[in-house]
Write a protein that holds these residues in place. Sequence first.
Motif, short mmCIF file in Angstrom:
data_model
loop_
_atom_site.label_atom_id
_atom_site.label_comp_id
_atom_site.label_asym_id
_atom_site.label_seq_id
_atom_site.Cartn_x
_atom_site.Cartn_y
_atom_site.Cartn_z
N UNK A 147 0.82 -1.21 0.00
CA UNK A 147 0.00 0.00 0.00
C UNK A 147 0.85 1.26 0.00
N UNK A 148 1.89 1.28 0.81
CA UNK A 148 2.79 2.44 0.85
C UNK A 148 3.47 2.64 -0.50
N UNK A 149 3.94 1.56 -1.09
CA UNK A 149 4.60 1.66 -2.39
C UNK A 149 3.62 2.17 -3.44
N UNK A 150 2.39 1.69 -3.39
CA UNK A 150 1.39 2.12 -4.38
C UNK A 150 1.05 3.60 -4.22
N UNK A 151 1.00 4.08 -2.98
CA UNK A 151 0.73 5.50 -2.74
C UNK A 151 1.89 6.36 -3.22
N UNK A 152 3.11 5.94 -2.90
CA UNK A 152 4.29 6.76 -3.15
C UNK A 152 4.90 6.58 -4.54
N UNK A 153 4.71 5.41 -5.15
CA UNK A 153 5.33 5.12 -6.44
C UNK A 153 4.37 4.37 -7.36
N UNK A 154 3.20 4.91 -7.64
CA UNK A 154 2.20 4.15 -8.40
C UNK A 154 2.69 3.69 -9.78
N UNK A 155 3.38 4.55 -10.49
CA UNK A 155 3.85 4.15 -11.83
C UNK A 155 4.92 3.06 -11.72
N UNK A 156 5.78 3.16 -10.72
CA UNK A 156 6.83 2.15 -10.54
C UNK A 156 6.22 0.81 -10.15
N UNK A 157 5.16 0.83 -9.34
CA UNK A 157 4.48 -0.41 -8.97
C UNK A 157 3.86 -1.06 -10.21
N UNK A 158 3.20 -0.25 -11.02
CA UNK A 158 2.60 -0.78 -12.26
C UNK A 158 3.67 -1.35 -13.19
N UNK A 159 4.80 -0.67 -13.28
CA UNK A 159 5.90 -1.16 -14.12
C UNK A 159 6.45 -2.46 -13.57
#
Length: 179
Positions: A131-143
Amino acid sequence: MKLLKAGTALFLCCCMLGASAQDGFAYQAGGPISQSAPQSVQESAEQLQQLVAPIALYPDALVAQILAAATYPTEIVEAQKWVQLHRDWTGDKLAKEVDKQSWDPSVKALAQFRVVLDNMNQNLAWTSELGDAYINQPQDVKQAIQTMRQRAQQAGNLKHGSGNRYEQWTDDCYSTSES
């Protein structure tokens, strides 16, 4: 005599309170205290790939709900407990009753995927980190999800024709493919 002792005690308490209040007021008078949000830790591409690996091969609609729900770990715990209490409910009955809860819609959606909800509840540290990663780095998580899907496809673990739809995220454009 009792009155003198009580008066002295009251006087000493007021002096102590006044001295501490002055220190507190002086601290506040020094200017506004800015409480900035703690700096988020940026995860590396490899860390994000490890983080999303358990969900990367799920269909996009489910991945989207998981990512959003991971930002509400407390509600994940509540939903898991609630689902356990109502384990006999399924389908429309479950959906209707879940809708009455005050949880985020993404958490409500996961009630239909009890294994996923259970996994997120049992691994709360992972859920919170996701959840933290998705909030802070959404494009990086999708990649990272796309990278894991590409690796799975190259390894032969993601075969065309399985009926699942996967999107390729590139900036603001989406391309969909069947797998």
